[in-house]
Write a protein that holds these residues in place. Sequence first.
Motif, PDB file in Angstrom:
ATOM      1  N   VAL A  97      15.171  -5.970  30.020  1.00 16.06           N
ATOM      2  CA  VAL A  97      13.878  -5.325  30.241  1.00 16.06           C
ATOM      3  C   VAL A  97      12.961  -5.630  29.057  1.00 16.06           C
ATOM      4  CG1 VAL A  97      14.506  -3.120  29.173  1.00 16.06           C
ATOM      5  CG2 VAL A  97      12.729  -3.179  30.937  1.00 16.06           C
ATOM      6  N   SER A  98      13.542  -5.980  27.905  1.00 21.80           N
ATOM      7  CA  SER A  98      12.729  -6.381  26.746  1.00 21.80           C
ATOM      8  C   SER A  98      12.028  -7.707  26.985  1.00 21.80           C
ATOM      9  CB  SER A  98      13.609  -6.483  25.488  1.00 21.80           C
ATOM     10  OG  SER A  98      14.094  -5.211  25.115  1.00 21.80           O
ATOM     11  N   GLY A  99      12.424  -8.423  28.029  1.00 24.74           N
ATOM     12  CA  GLY A  99      11.720  -9.638  28.415  1.00 24.74           C
ATOM     13  C   GLY A  99      10.581  -9.358  29.370  1.00 24.74           C
ATOM     14  N   LEU A 100      10.367  -8.083  29.671  1.00 25.12           N
ATOM     15  CA  LEU A 100       9.274  -7.662  30.550  1.00 25.12           C
ATOM     16  C   LEU A 100       8.362  -6.655  29.866  1.00 25.12           C
ATOM     17  CD1 LEU A 100      11.474  -7.060  33.723  1.00 25.12           C
ATOM     18  CD2 LEU A 100       9.988  -9.034  33.331  1.00 25.12           C
ATOM     19  N   ALA A 101       8.925  -5.835  28.990  1.00 24.30           N
ATOM     20  CA  ALA A 101       8.172  -4.768  28.340  1.00 24.30           C
ATOM     21  C   ALA A 101       8.346  -4.865  26.828  1.00 24.30           C
ATOM     22  CB  ALA A 101       8.653  -3.402  28.839  1.00 24.30           C
ATOM     23  N   ALA A 102       7.237  -4.957  26.104  1.00 27.68           N
ATOM     24  CA  ALA A 102       7.285  -5.077  24.647  1.00 27.68           C
ATOM     25  C   ALA A 102       7.580  -3.732  23.992  1.00 27.68           C
ATOM     26  CB  ALA A 102       5.954  -5.615  24.136  1.00 27.68           C
ATOM     27  N   TRP A 103       8.347  -3.767  22.895  1.00 34.39           N
ATOM     28  CA  TRP A 103       8.687  -2.549  22.149  1.00 34.39           C
ATOM     29  C   TRP A 103       8.741  -2.916  20.678  1.00 34.39           C
ATOM     30  CZ3 TRP A 103      14.242  -0.310  21.556  1.00 34.39           C
ATOM     31  CH2 TRP A 103      14.172   0.925  20.873  1.00 34.39           C
ATOM     32  N   HIS A 104       7.921  -2.236  19.862  1.00 33.79           N
ATOM     33  CA  HIS A 104       7.846  -2.554  18.434  1.00 33.79           C
ATOM     34  C   HIS A 104       9.229  -2.532  17.805  1.00 33.79           C
ATOM     35  CE1 HIS A 104       8.253   1.789  17.793  1.00 33.79           C
ATOM     36  NE2 HIS A 104       7.172   1.988  18.537  1.00 33.79           N
ATOM     37  N   GLY A 105       9.458  -3.540  16.994  1.00 35.78           N
ATOM     38  CA  GLY A 105      10.754  -3.689  16.346  1.00 35.78           C
ATOM     39  C   GLY A 105      11.690  -4.646  17.051  1.00 35.78           C
ATOM     40  N   THR A 106      11.336  -5.021  18.274  1.00 32.42           N
ATOM     41  CA  THR A 106      12.188  -5.955  19.021  1.00 32.42           C
ATOM     42  C   THR A 106      11.387  -7.191  19.455  1.00 32.42           C
ATOM     43  OG1 THR A 106      11.734  -4.902  21.169  1.00 32.42           O
ATOM     44  CG2 THR A 106      13.584  -4.043  19.891  1.00 32.42           C
ATOM     45  N   GLY A 107      10.342  -7.485  18.708  1.00 29.98           N
ATOM     46  CA  GLY A 107       9.448  -8.576  19.102  1.00 29.98           C
ATOM     47  C   GLY A 107      10.132  -9.924  19.219  1.00 29.98           C
ATOM     48  N   HIS A 163      10.786  -0.132  12.472  1.00 27.12           N
ATOM     49  CA  HIS A 163      12.110   0.293  12.013  1.00 27.12           C
ATOM     50  C   HIS A 163      12.730   1.348  12.911  1.00 27.12           C
ATOM     51  CE1 HIS A 163      10.786  -1.032   7.699  1.00 27.12           C
ATOM     52  NE2 HIS A 163      10.874  -2.032   8.549  1.00 27.12           N
ATOM     53  N   VAL A 164      11.926   1.959  13.750  1.00 27.16           N
ATOM     54  CA  VAL A 164      12.452   2.984  14.649  1.00 27.16           C
ATOM     55  C   VAL A 164      13.403   2.372  15.672  1.00 27.16           C
ATOM     56  CG1 VAL A 164      11.825   4.658  16.442  1.00 27.16           C
ATOM     57  CG2 VAL A 164      10.459   4.477  14.347  1.00 27.16           C
ATOM     58  N   ALA A 165      13.129   1.160  16.106  1.00 29.36           N
ATOM     59  CA  ALA A 165      13.922   0.528  17.160  1.00 29.36           C
ATOM     60  C   ALA A 165      15.393   0.437  16.774  1.00 29.36           C
ATOM     61  CB  ALA A 165      13.372  -0.856  17.479  1.00 29.36           C
ATOM     62  N   ARG A 166      15.667  -0.038  15.565  1.00 30.19           N
ATOM     63  CA  ARG A 166      17.066  -0.195  15.154  1.00 30.19           C
ATOM     64  C   ARG A 166      17.773   1.151  15.107  1.00 30.19           C
ATOM     65  NH1 ARG A 166      19.837  -4.306  13.128  1.00 30.19           N
ATOM     66  NH2 ARG A 166      21.736  -3.886  11.951  1.00 30.19           N
ATOM     67  N   ALA A 167      17.087   2.157  14.561  1.00 32.95           N
ATOM     68  CA  ALA A 167      17.696   3.482  14.472  1.00 32.95           C
ATOM     69  C   ALA A 167      17.999   4.043  15.856  1.00 32.95           C
ATOM     70  CB  ALA A 167      16.767   4.428  13.706  1.00 32.95           C
ATOM     71  N   TYR A 190      10.648   1.462  31.931  1.00 34.49           N
ATOM     72  CA  TYR A 190       9.875   0.675  30.971  1.00 34.49           C
ATOM     73  C   TYR A 190       9.104  -0.453  31.654  1.00 34.49           C
ATOM     74  CZ  TYR A 190      12.398   3.137  27.292  1.00 34.49           C
ATOM     75  OH  TYR A 190      12.918   4.114  26.465  1.00 34.49           O
ATOM     76  N   ALA A 191       9.715  -1.083  32.648  1.00 38.67           N
ATOM     77  CA  ALA A 191       9.024  -2.167  33.349  1.00 38.67           C
ATOM     78  C   ALA A 191       7.824  -1.635  34.128  1.00 38.67           C
ATOM     79  CB  ALA A 191       9.993  -2.886  34.284  1.00 38.67           C
ATOM     80  N   GLU A 192       8.010  -0.533  34.842  1.00 40.90           N
ATOM     81  CA  GLU A 192       6.893   0.035  35.608  1.00 40.90           C
ATOM     82  C   GLU A 192       5.774   0.480  34.683  1.00 40.90           C
ATOM     83  OE1 GLU A 192       8.952   1.712  39.714  1.00 40.90           O
ATOM     84  OE2 GLU A 192       8.692   3.093  38.026  1.00 40.90           O
ATOM     85  N   HIS A 193       6.118   1.082  33.548  1.00 46.72           N
ATOM     86  CA  HIS A 193       5.100   1.532  32.590  1.00 46.72           C
ATOM     87  C   HIS A 193       4.331   0.335  32.035  1.00 46.72           C
ATOM     88  CE1 HIS A 193       3.605   2.881  28.607  1.00 46.72           C
ATOM     89  NE2 HIS A 193       3.385   4.025  29.252  1.00 46.72           N
ATOM     90  N   GLU A 194       5.040  -0.728  31.705  1.00 43.83           N
ATOM     91  CA  GLU A 194       4.395  -1.928  31.166  1.00 43.83           C
ATOM     92  C   GLU A 194       3.456  -2.556  32.185  1.00 43.83           C
ATOM     93  OE1 GLU A 194       4.142  -5.104  28.062  1.00 43.83           O
ATOM     94  OE2 GLU A 194       4.757  -2.988  28.092  1.00 43.83           O
ATOM     95  N   PHE A 195       3.936  -2.702  33.415  1.00 47.69           N
ATOM     96  CA  PHE A 195       3.120  -3.351  34.440  1.00 47.69           C
ATOM     97  C   PHE A 195       1.892  -2.507  34.790  1.00 47.69           C
ATOM     98  CE2 PHE A 195       7.258  -5.429  36.079  1.00 47.69           C
ATOM     99  CZ  PHE A 195       7.194  -6.369  35.062  1.00 47.69           C
ATOM    100  N   ALA A 196       2.060  -1.185  34.812  1.00 45.36           N
ATOM    101  CA  ALA A 196       0.932  -0.304  35.107  1.00 45.36           C
ATOM    102  C   ALA A 196      -0.131  -0.418  34.019  1.00 45.36           C
ATOM    103  CB  ALA A 196       1.404   1.138  35.242  1.00 45.36           C
ATOM    104  N   GLY A 197       0.313  -0.491  32.763  1.00 45.40           N
ATOM    105  CA  GLY A 197      -0.638  -0.629  31.671  1.00 45.40           C
ATOM    106  C   GLY A 197      -1.388  -1.950  31.725  1.00 45.40           C
ATOM    107  N   LEU A 198      -0.670  -3.034  32.035  1.00 40.41           N
ATOM    108  CA  LEU A 198      -1.321  -4.339  32.147  1.00 40.41           C
ATOM    109  C   LEU A 198      -2.295  -4.367  33.322  1.00 40.41           C
ATOM    110  CD1 LEU A 198       1.721  -6.691  31.450  1.00 40.41           C
ATOM    111  CD2 LEU A 198      -0.229  -6.264  29.946  1.00 40.41           C
TER     112      LEU A 198
END
Length: 281
Positions: free
Chosen positions: A135-145, A204-208, A250-258
């Motif tokens: 899902v990280s290949g569809l929705a961006a999340w800080h720390g996992t760029g 740094h939140v992503a790793r935690a 996460y995918a639905e949220h990302e697509f709705a925002g775009l």
Amino acid sequence: MANWFITGTSSGLGLALARAALARGDTVVGTVRAQADAQAFAALAPGRAHAMKLDVTDEAAVQVVVRTAQGLVGPLDYVVNNAGRGFTGAIEETSLEDARALFAVNVLGPMAVIKAVLPAMRARRAGHIVNVTSVSGLAAWHGTGLYGATKFALECLGRTLAQEVAPLGIRVTNVAPGGMRTAFAATRLPGAEPVIADYAQTAHVARAVLQDKHGHEPGSPERAAQAILTALDAPEPPLLLLLGEDALHYAEHEFAGLEAQIAQWKDLTLSIAAEPEVAGS
């Protein structure tokens, strides 16, 4: 009964999918990195479970292993690009060396496998390539760029490949899981160094979060494996298969925002149209 070639079958989803395929009588060639893992895999179903050591970043080795697998079990019906690793850190913190290494495993490795198996699939006008993205290949999340960038790239490779090989009778499915209860977050999650304090509340939140959730992720690899089998057995398998409630969210949220951004800026988007050509000019 079908013949499978699955990369990264030492543990996690790769192993769960191999077990599920073997349980229904299929034959599986699984790639591993260690000899101990090879012996354990072969013991799952003697005569039908075949382990081969492989580093997917070694293109020559990929070619050899694929040829060996075809000679051993015959035509490969399903080829699953599952091997990969994670990475966390802010974009600024991430070295180009780390970026190149991750792309080598998560993008160029699957590409090498695809290139190795396609000649025989084209000749047969049959076969199914499965890419395990995220899902990280569809929705961006800080720390996992960086990790997400590799999965975005694999998503694009899979979707484009599907267009190119559909007329040849070959199918492609991208499988995008959310969090699953595997060892991924504990054993395959290097991070960028040195860290920059300004990213403490974002990247740094992503790793935690990932490490805190380890062992409590919402998805079951065994159930994910069964879902993949169900999808691939369908008369018209999906191009994209999301796995898990979190992946769907996460995918639905990302697509709705775009979609909202596209609509908001539509007039400006269309404002760059060139002036119509005047006949005879």
